[in-house]
Design a protein around this motif. Structure first.
Motif, mmCIF file in Angstrom:
data_model
loop_
_atom_site.group_PDB
_atom_site.id
_atom_site.type_symbol
_atom_site.label_atom_id
_atom_site.label_comp_id
_atom_site.label_asym_id
_atom_site.label_seq_id
_atom_site.Cartn_x
_atom_site.Cartn_y
_atom_site.Cartn_z
ATOM 1 N N ILE A 171 -8.268 -1.342 5.523
ATOM 2 C CA ILE A 171 -9.602 -1.652 6.036
ATOM 3 C C ILE A 171 -9.829 -0.815 7.291
ATOM 4 O O ILE A 171 -8.892 -0.622 8.084
ATOM 5 N N GLY A 206 0.463 -4.943 9.025
ATOM 6 C CA GLY A 206 0.621 -5.109 7.582
ATOM 7 C C GLY A 206 1.512 -6.302 7.267
ATOM 8 O O GLY A 206 1.202 -7.115 6.388
ATOM 9 N N GLU A 237 -4.561 5.489 12.965
ATOM 10 C CA GLU A 237 -4.075 4.102 13.019
ATOM 11 C C GLU A 237 -4.059 3.442 11.643
ATOM 12 O O GLU A 237 -3.192 2.618 11.356
ATOM 13 N N GLY A 252 3.506 -3.656 11.918
ATOM 14 C CA GLY A 252 3.336 -5.032 12.397
ATOM 15 C C GLY A 252 2.126 -5.721 11.807
ATOM 16 O O GLY A 252 2.210 -6.856 11.334
ATOM 17 N N MET A 298 0.828 -1.216 0.000
ATOM 18 C CA MET A 298 0.000 0.000 0.000
ATOM 19 C C MET A 298 0.858 1.260 0.000
ATOM 20 O O MET A 298 0.465 2.286 -0.508
#
Ligand SMILES: CC(C)(COP(=O)(O)OP(=O)(O)OC[C@H]1O[C@@H](n2cnc3c(N)ncnc32)[C@H](O)[C@@H]1OP(=O)(O)O)[C@@H](O)C(=O)NCCC(=O)NCCS
Length: 223
Positions: free
Chosen positions: A128, A169, A62, A167, A1
């Protein structure tokens, strides 16, 4: 990403759509993304009406901590969504909205772009909304997108980059079977700091093998 094109979409008010330079394995998806149905989620093409929910869910600290900055307004998301459709039409990119079964609200996105003409290799990324982390939404959505990439688009190698510090990801990619191939030192500028990233890849042969061995029952449907 990290390197997926949120920012490019914002910067380009007018985008010239170019025909793909190379051979494209499947042209069907260029006319419109298929709806990918799982047991918990449905993935579909983004629509302008997804902008408010994506803005609310994907701009939190976040979610954005380790990825390219998302649009900062609902209108910015609308422009991003319009750009995703143009790129899909050109055959160079696809972006799915993640929705929960029985609800049409977009709660996340999965993006995929070609890294060579014809999409034999590509890069993907995903985000998400945090209320849905750890619920299985990611795993099922990822399985559907991998199926789309390898079976429909004809990708044979799908790369991802994740900041070493990310972490979740990294954990998410590893549990899909993505293999760590390298460390890209100081490769991602975020909040004024160059971060190291891990380069991951899933190759088609490995994906087919693990699908047969680990998840023999799973068979996502394309409507
Ligand atoms: C990446 C993302 C889509 C994953 O969705 P998710 O629902 O959080 O993922 P899951 O919970 O299914 O999987 C994450 C895994 O990482 C593990 N994990 C969590 N924190 C971790 C850490 N600090 N170190 C290692 N692994 C970690 C989890 O335990 C989980 O594995 P498990 O299911 O075997 O227990 C989501 O976290 C997100 O949108 N993050 C923000 C955007 C982002 O970073 N995108 C990815 C860029 S590569």
């Amino acid at each position: 990403m990290e390197n997926m094109p949120y920012r490019a979409a914002l910067d380009l008010q007018t985008v010239t759509v170019q025909a793909p330079a190379g051979e494209v394995t499947s042209t069907d998806w260029q006319g419109g993304l298929p709806v990918l149905g799982g047991t918990q989620v449905t993935l579909r093409e983004l629509r302008a009406s997804d902008a408010p929910s994506l803005f609310a869910l994907l701009t939190t600290e976040e979610v954005t901590r380790f990825i390219s900055p998302p649009p900062t307004t609902v209108e910015g998301f609308e422009k991003f969504i319009a750009w995703t459709i143009r790129q899909r039409t050109a055959g160079t990119y696809a972006c799915f909205a993640v929705t929960l079964k029985g609800s049409d609200t977009a709660i996340g996105i999965f993006q995929m772009r070609e890294t060579e003409p014809g999409f034999a290799t590509g890069e993907w990324g995903f985000a998400i909304g945090s209320p849905f982390w750890g619920t299985g939404v990611f795993q099922e959505s990822a399985d559907l997108v991998l199926e789309f990439a390898f079976e429909t688009v004809g990708v044979h190698r799908l790369e991802a980059r994740s900041a070493v510090r990310n972490g979740r990801g990294n954990g998410a990619l590893r549990k899909l079977g993505a293999v760590q191939e390298g460390l890209l030192r100081k490769s991602f500028l975020r909040n004024g700091e160059y971060l190291d990233q891990v380069l991951y890849a899933i190759v088609e042969d490995d994906w087919r093998f693990s699908r047969e061995m680990v998840r023999p029952i799973h068979a996502p449907r394309i409507h």
